[in-house]
Design a protein around this motif. Sequence first.
Motif, PDB file in Angstrom:
ATOM      1  N   PRO A  47     -41.082 -85.445  37.228  1.00 50.51           N
ATOM      2  CA  PRO A  47     -40.427 -86.766  37.283  1.00 50.51           C
ATOM      3  C   PRO A  47     -41.175 -87.756  38.170  1.00 50.51           C
ATOM      4  N   VAL A  48     -41.761 -87.228  39.244  1.00 50.57           N
ATOM      5  CA  VAL A  48     -42.464 -88.124  40.166  1.00 50.57           C
ATOM      6  C   VAL A  48     -43.715 -88.681  39.487  1.00 50.57           C
ATOM      7  N   ILE A  51     -42.763 -91.302  36.872  1.00 48.16           N
ATOM      8  CA  ILE A  51     -42.384 -92.643  37.343  1.00 48.16           C
ATOM      9  C   ILE A  51     -43.611 -93.362  37.895  1.00 48.16           C
ATOM     10  N   ASN A 241     -32.266 -95.393  52.373  1.00 50.37           N
ATOM     11  CA  ASN A 241     -31.983 -94.875  51.031  1.00 50.37           C
ATOM     12  C   ASN A 241     -30.514 -94.927  50.665  1.00 50.37           C
ATOM     13  N   MET A 259     -32.274-100.435  47.458  1.00 54.06           N
ATOM     14  CA  MET A 259     -31.672 -99.509  46.506  1.00 54.06           C
ATOM     15  C   MET A 259     -30.662-100.229  45.604  1.00 54.06           C
ATOM     16  N   LEU A 262     -32.691-102.504  43.176  1.00 52.38           N
ATOM     17  CA  LEU A 262     -33.334-101.754  42.093  1.00 52.38           C
ATOM     18  C   LEU A 262     -32.306-101.330  41.061  1.00 52.38           C
ATOM     19  N   PHE A 278     -38.967-101.419  37.204  1.00 54.11           N
ATOM     20  CA  PHE A 278     -38.215-100.487  38.046  1.00 54.11           C
ATOM     21  C   PHE A 278     -39.172 -99.463  38.664  1.00 54.11           C
ATOM     22  N   GLY A 281     -41.085-100.811  41.560  1.00 51.79           N
ATOM     23  CA  GLY A 281     -40.194-100.905  42.716  1.00 51.79           C
ATOM     24  C   GLY A 281     -39.878 -99.538  43.285  1.00 51.79           C
ATOM     25  N   ALA A 282     -39.693 -98.561  42.391  1.00 45.68           N
ATOM     26  CA  ALA A 282     -39.355 -97.211  42.836  1.00 45.68           C
ATOM     27  C   ALA A 282     -40.500 -96.606  43.635  1.00 45.68           C
ATOM     28  N   GLY A 285     -40.509 -98.162  46.907  1.00 40.25           N
ATOM     29  CA  GLY A 285     -39.310 -97.783  47.651  1.00 40.25           C
ATOM     30  C   GLY A 285     -39.324 -96.354  48.136  1.00 40.25           C
ATOM     31  N   MET A 286     -40.041 -95.457  47.419  1.00 45.49           N
ATOM     32  CA  MET A 286     -40.014 -94.066  47.843  1.00 45.49           C
ATOM     33  C   MET A 286     -41.066 -93.766  48.908  1.00 45.49           C
ATOM     34  N   THR A 289     -39.945 -92.936  52.791  1.00 51.72           N
ATOM     35  CA  THR A 289     -39.292 -91.638  52.919  1.00 51.72           C
ATOM     36  C   THR A 289     -40.274 -90.501  52.684  1.00 51.72           C
ATOM     37  N   LEU A 290     -41.070 -90.642  51.641  1.00 52.90           N
ATOM     38  CA  LEU A 290     -42.010 -89.589  51.291  1.00 52.90           C
ATOM     39  C   LEU A 290     -42.946 -89.321  52.464  1.00 52.90           C
ATOM     40  N   TYR A 293     -41.081 -87.626  55.385  1.00 56.45           N
ATOM     41  CA  TYR A 293     -40.725 -86.229  55.143  1.00 56.45           C
ATOM     42  C   TYR A 293     -41.945 -85.337  55.135  1.00 56.45           C
ATOM     43  N   LEU A 294     -43.029 -85.812  54.544  1.00 54.77           N
ATOM     44  CA  LEU A 294     -44.199 -84.948  54.491  1.00 54.77           C
ATOM     45  C   LEU A 294     -44.833 -84.801  55.871  1.00 54.77           C
TER      46      LEU A 294
ATOM     47  N   ALA B 349     -37.653 -85.464  49.333  1.00 56.16           N
ATOM     48  CA  ALA B 349     -38.232 -86.559  50.110  1.00 56.16           C
ATOM     49  C   ALA B 349     -38.239 -87.876  49.345  1.00 56.16           C
ATOM     50  N   PRO B 351     -35.882 -90.975  47.689  1.00 59.45           N
ATOM     51  CA  PRO B 351     -34.520 -91.510  47.718  1.00 59.45           C
ATOM     52  C   PRO B 351     -33.740 -91.069  46.479  1.00 59.45           C
ATOM     53  N   LEU B 353     -31.315 -92.245  44.817  1.00 54.74           N
ATOM     54  CA  LEU B 353     -31.056 -93.229  43.769  1.00 54.74           C
ATOM     55  C   LEU B 353     -32.273 -93.341  42.844  1.00 54.74           C
ATOM     56  N   ILE B 354     -33.451 -93.418  43.431  1.00 56.32           N
ATOM     57  CA  ILE B 354     -34.670 -93.564  42.632  1.00 56.32           C
ATOM     58  C   ILE B 354     -34.868 -92.333  41.749  1.00 56.32           C
ATOM     59  N   MET B 362     -35.874 -90.597  31.865  1.00 50.88           N
ATOM     60  CA  MET B 362     -36.471 -89.512  31.078  1.00 50.88           C
ATOM     61  C   MET B 362     -35.534 -89.021  29.983  1.00 50.88           C
TER      62      MET B 362
END
Lengths: 311, 538
Positions: A47-48, A51, A241, A259, A262, A278, A281-282, A285-286, A289-290, A293-294, B349, B351, B353-354, B362
Amino acid sequence: MSSVSRTTTTALGVQRDGGMTFKQRRQLRNLVRYAILTVLIVFALFPVLWIVSASFNPLQSMASQSLIPNVSDPALLFKNYTDLLGNPDRYPFFRWLLNSTLVASVTAIGIVMITAPAAYAFSRFNFKGRRNLLLFMLLVQVFPNLLAMVSIFLMLQQLGVYIPFIGFNTPGGLILVYIGGAMGTNIWLMKGFFDSIPRELDEAALVDGATILQTYIRIILPAARPILIVIGVLSFVGIFNEFVLARVLLRDKESWTLMVGLYVNFVSSNFANQWGLFAAGAVIGMLPTLIVYLVLQDQIASGTTAGAVKG
Amino acid sequence: MTTGTLTQRPVGTPAIPGVVTLIIRYIGLMIVDAFALWLIFSLINDGIWELAVAIAAITLLVNVINLRPQLKPLRWMSPAFALLALGVIYPIVYTVYVAFTNYGDGHLLTKVQAVQLLERRTYVPETGVRYSWEAFLNEAGEYALWLTDRDGNAFFVIGQGELQPVSGEIPETYQGFRRATRAERTRLLTVAASQQFGPEDNRLSVTRDFVAVLAPRYRYDPSTDTITDLQTGTVFVGNDTIGFFIDKAAYEAALAANPDARPNDFIMRIEGFPAGVGYRTVIGFANFDRFFNSPALRGPLISIFLWTVVFAFSSVATTFALGLLVALLMQGKFVGRRFFRTMLIVPYAIPALISVVTWRGMFQPQFGVFSQIIPGLPNVFADGTLTRIAILIVNLWLGYPYFMLICSGALAAIPADLYEAAQVDGANQFQAFRFITMPLLLVSIGPLLISSFTFNFNNYTLIAAFNDGNPVIADSPIPAGQTDILISYTYRVAFSGQGGADFGFASAISIVIFVIVGTVTIMQMGLTRRWEEVSRNV
């Protein structure tokens, strides 16, 4: 440690005599392990990648997307990004980003500044009712404040008439609710850490004639800096988030957080045709956080497991 | 002294706080109190007594903490307490209160505010001062009036300013205004409804032939709780059961003729409020009665409730199972361990919502990646069961990294000699897992399973962002979806706008959620055990 005792520390690693040699069994186990983990990584990352790929598809609509962006002209690669960022009237993206950053920073700073002294008092002073107060904090957290979203909405509407900057549809109101809602958990978390700072440190300072306030500022806070930073950063990310309360409490396009923006702007209507916007923006927006966290994954892992092992 | 060890000061240091500290504290408190008092009085003035009481209580608490020497340690917490009270405790208490009221569209105002609204209404009395008038206009398009009463006294009034006495013939220009033409004078009349002249206590109404001083139309008498319409003479009385003013005489007459006459048929209606000026009032258990006993709502509510439980339970079960599997696979040393862990944490990691919206894309029926890869895949979003399965898959993706982290830590904490003992006793791998790993794991992460359950029980973001709770449940009186959970249904009732906002009913549903979440937490977590654990830590 011998190799035998190391393998026996794993739950699956209890040895039994089979037809295979030790080495063969280990190879087989590794093969199975890598096979399953590879499948899982595909599940986790697809999914990542999808997007991210969509964000570079210049045609914006979902219909035209393939996993490897089909771009003849490299200049078009960033078309979604330029469209998204270049139309402040239609998509006030920077505004949302700014709102999110503002709300999350003020909340994070507020949480650290307000919970730290409270946690310090719980950790160092022995007063009547201390235990009951701590238990009360724990009990209150059983009800996350999004459950009370209706009454919070009404409360901010009422308050906003008299104190506009903490009313409905303002970042101030949202921050107030966020800080209040996170208080119990964070006091517990921070108190646990303060408990682990040796008391000899502050007692020595007191003997030297420092006041309690001086001890707190000069001894405790510097010693607790790592946890203060972790709590601040995690609060920032969590608030950045957050979606539910922000959606309930912010009405105007101009005051939305990222959030909310979007979601309402690109998802509620004409979803498939604005897919690329979108996605752009996503991806933006991520990122915060990414990265957090990493970079902090070890601290986060030990933080969650500390809770787990204790519970 | 009840204060603790640290307040027993070493010999030679002053026990009295510095004068500066004292002054700062008193000035700080005074500012807080002055502000709070102003807020409390303003709230009471508008009849919002719930919030006024809450603010008063919080202020009192802060004052007591900061003034009583015995409570010194609590001073460190007074901001935390104030925010906790305002952000968590008051909303919970207020939710309970609102659940027993009719607060919602049509009943948004307090009674005090409703009365204020009525008292601002004006009318043109039969008797009273009247003026003949001429219009004036300036460059900016603003109007002014030249008024002459029956006795020949003249006044000039600009917008909502005071009436200025003037004399003499009506001039062509005056104070930067020029006399309006006939057409302009007529145009003034067409906007007269929004154009009010004169100061607030002397409002003027402009009609074609004359300008009259407006009089308040309604008068409220608190002692009898009645509103008198001064134009018609009708008397309305407040009915706190339904939250409306009703026509007193008509209702009493109807009641005399028929004991079953309903007050709702005699609601006072005014211009702009065709449904009447409703105010909010306590209506007892009506909202709960509706929740549990309304035949039309029962079907959708049962379905929503069951799905909420199934969703929360399945989510915990699947995310825990996958997280545990990954944690087991990640045990020991192997090449690329850190790489795999980093990659597998990625869903955690991003969000939520995203992520959810990405999955929504998908699954999109025409162009989504799944409908391209899997030929003949039906439209997931059109079918309740398929949407539910998709939601569980998405939540599995979102949630397994959490349990992966937790289980890794918990597994590492299980002593190795237990496995060695099991091996000596001849247990196989499965038996070791079944009788050593699982029980110990469940003991240590049991509370987190419960908190994961309550989190998912209220996972609004997932439900709303994936498919807005849809597909819709046909013929539900309040719009509802087949994948709605209780919290998203609450959101619909309160904020969706379809069918009007009903905060009272939404709060009643919140209370039901409170009770379920609270019971689950208290029962299954074994609060007593947690208490003990907590008291050991304290």
